[in-house]
Design a protein around this motif. Structure first.
Motif, short mmCIF file in Angstrom:
data_model
loop_
_atom_site.label_atom_id
_atom_site.label_comp_id
_atom_site.label_asym_id
_atom_site.label_seq_id
_atom_site.Cartn_x
_atom_site.Cartn_y
_atom_site.Cartn_z
N VAL A 152 0.85 -1.20 0.00
CA VAL A 152 0.00 0.00 0.00
C VAL A 152 0.89 1.25 0.00
O VAL A 152 0.64 2.21 -0.76
N SER A 153 1.93 1.24 0.83
CA SER A 153 2.85 2.40 0.91
C SER A 153 3.54 2.66 -0.42
O SER A 153 3.71 3.82 -0.81
N GLN A 154 3.94 1.58 -1.10
CA GLN A 154 4.60 1.72 -2.42
C GLN A 154 3.68 2.43 -3.41
O GLN A 154 4.10 3.32 -4.14
N ILE A 155 2.43 2.00 -3.44
CA ILE A 155 1.47 2.59 -4.40
C ILE A 155 1.17 4.04 -4.03
O ILE A 155 1.08 4.91 -4.91
N LYS A 156 1.03 4.31 -2.74
CA LYS A 156 0.78 5.69 -2.30
C LYS A 156 1.95 6.60 -2.69
O LYS A 156 1.74 7.77 -3.07
N LYS A 157 3.17 6.06 -2.59
CA LYS A 157 4.36 6.83 -2.95
C LYS A 157 4.37 7.09 -4.46
O LYS A 157 4.68 8.19 -4.92
N LYS A 158 4.01 6.05 -5.21
CA LYS A 158 3.98 6.15 -6.68
C LYS A 158 2.95 7.18 -7.13
O LYS A 158 3.17 7.94 -8.07
N HIS A 159 1.79 7.17 -6.47
CA HIS A 159 0.69 8.08 -6.85
C HIS A 159 0.45 9.11 -5.74
O HIS A 159 -0.67 9.31 -5.29
N TYR A 160 1.55 9.77 -5.33
CA TYR A 160 1.45 10.76 -4.24
C TYR A 160 0.53 11.93 -4.61
O TYR A 160 0.00 12.62 -3.75
N ASP A 161 0.35 12.16 -5.94
CA ASP A 161 -0.44 13.30 -6.40
C ASP A 161 -1.92 12.95 -6.59
O ASP A 161 -2.72 13.80 -7.00
N ALA A 162 -2.30 11.69 -6.30
CA ALA A 162 -3.71 11.29 -6.47
C ALA A 162 -4.53 11.74 -5.27
O ALA A 162 -4.02 11.84 -4.15
N ARG A 163 -5.81 11.97 -5.49
CA ARG A 163 -6.68 12.40 -4.40
C ARG A 163 -6.95 11.25 -3.42
O ARG A 163 -7.03 11.45 -2.21
N HIS A 164 -7.07 10.01 -3.95
CA HIS A 164 -7.38 8.86 -3.09
C HIS A 164 -6.56 7.64 -3.50
O HIS A 164 -6.41 7.35 -4.69
N ASN A 165 -6.01 6.95 -2.52
CA ASN A 165 -5.40 5.62 -2.70
C ASN A 165 -6.10 4.69 -1.70
O ASN A 165 -5.67 4.56 -0.55
N VAL A 166 -7.18 4.08 -2.12
CA VAL A 166 -7.94 3.23 -1.20
C VAL A 166 -7.42 1.79 -1.28
O VAL A 166 -6.82 1.41 -2.28
N TYR A 167 -7.64 1.01 -0.25
CA TYR A 167 -7.13 -0.35 -0.30
C TYR A 167 -7.97 -1.31 0.54
O TYR A 167 -8.77 -0.90 1.38
N ALA A 168 -7.75 -2.58 0.27
CA ALA A 168 -8.32 -3.66 1.08
C ALA A 168 -7.39 -4.85 0.97
O ALA A 168 -6.79 -5.08 -0.08
N TYR A 169 -7.23 -5.56 2.07
CA TYR A 169 -6.49 -6.82 2.00
C TYR A 169 -7.15 -7.86 2.88
O TYR A 169 -7.85 -7.54 3.84
N ILE A 170 -6.93 -9.11 2.49
CA ILE A 170 -7.47 -10.24 3.26
C ILE A 170 -6.45 -11.38 3.22
O ILE A 170 -5.93 -11.70 2.16
N LEU A 171 -6.14 -11.91 4.39
CA LEU A 171 -5.10 -12.94 4.51
C LEU A 171 -5.70 -14.30 4.87
O LEU A 171 -6.71 -14.36 5.58
N ASN A 172 -5.05 -15.34 4.42
CA ASN A 172 -5.50 -16.69 4.74
C ASN A 172 -5.41 -16.95 6.25
O ASN A 172 -6.16 -17.76 6.79
#
Length: 202
Positions: A38-58
């Motif tokens: 999530v942090s990598q994507i937020k860094k990549k798209h620092y100029d975006a208004r929203h970086n939403v996420y969801a994760y689910i683990l086994n």
């Protein structure tokens, strides 16, 4: 025991009323890995208004974030979609670049869900089955016969060691292990040392 995971990491993009939704999907096994992604994507798209996420683990962990979008219109529907598809060990981040037109609650839910689902379809899924790791040790004279038996049963040989005897490391779905042990015992009597050394998902 089994679970479903994605086959490969993927990304895809859709546009809704000039808003860009860029979805990223990745295989992860820990909350730390998910948060790092999530942090990598937020860094990549620092100029975006929203970086939403969801994760689910086994292992049972799950989390979502709407990242400034109205409550339960972004990360939550992504999490819900992943749960409905039965996929675990996965993180999905959707970046939104606002296009100037408000989409409304229903529009946001549809757009975030669609971008994540399109990405999931592109990534593909595979079923992971809990297997026993077996160690078979025997005389060289039995090698071709045992390899033929394993091939007939569609079992995967992970490793071969050739020393005084041959040792094969074999991965067997748990529901096949008992029958394999019996077949080897019947065929080779006590000539094969059969041991379960662990378990993995395969």
């Amino acid at each position: 025991m089994s679970y479903i995971r994605i086959e490969k990491n993927e990304t895809c993009e859709i546009t809704e009323k000039k808003s860009r939704f860029i979805a990223y999907l990745a295989y992860v096994t820990t909350e730390e890995d998910a948060q790092n992604f999530v942090s990598q994507i937020k860094k990549k798209h620092y100029d975006a208004r929203h970086n939403v996420y969801a994760y689910i683990l086994n292992s049972g962990g799950k989390k979502y974030s709407d990242d400034g979008e109205p409550s339960k219109t972004a990360g939550y529907p992504i999490l819900e979609m992943l749960e409905n598809e039965g996929v675990t060990d996965v993180v999905c981040v959707v970046t939104r670049y606002f296009g100037g037109t408000l989409l409304g609650t229903g529009g946001l839910i549809r757009a975030y869900t669609k971008s994540a689902k399109d990405c999931l379809e592109k990534a593909g899924v595979k079923k992971m089955i809990l297997c026993d790791v077996l160690s078979l040790t025997f005389d060289y004279a039995y090698l071709s016969k045992i390899e033929h038996m394993l091939k007939t049963e569609n079992l995967v040989t992970k490793d071969k060691t050739f020393l005084e005897n041959v040792t094969l490391t074999v991965v067997s779905p748990k529901d096949k292990t008992g029958a394999l042990r019996e077949n080897i015992l019947n065929e080779f009597a006590g000539a094969v040392n059969f041991a379960v050394t662990g378990e993995i998902y395969n």
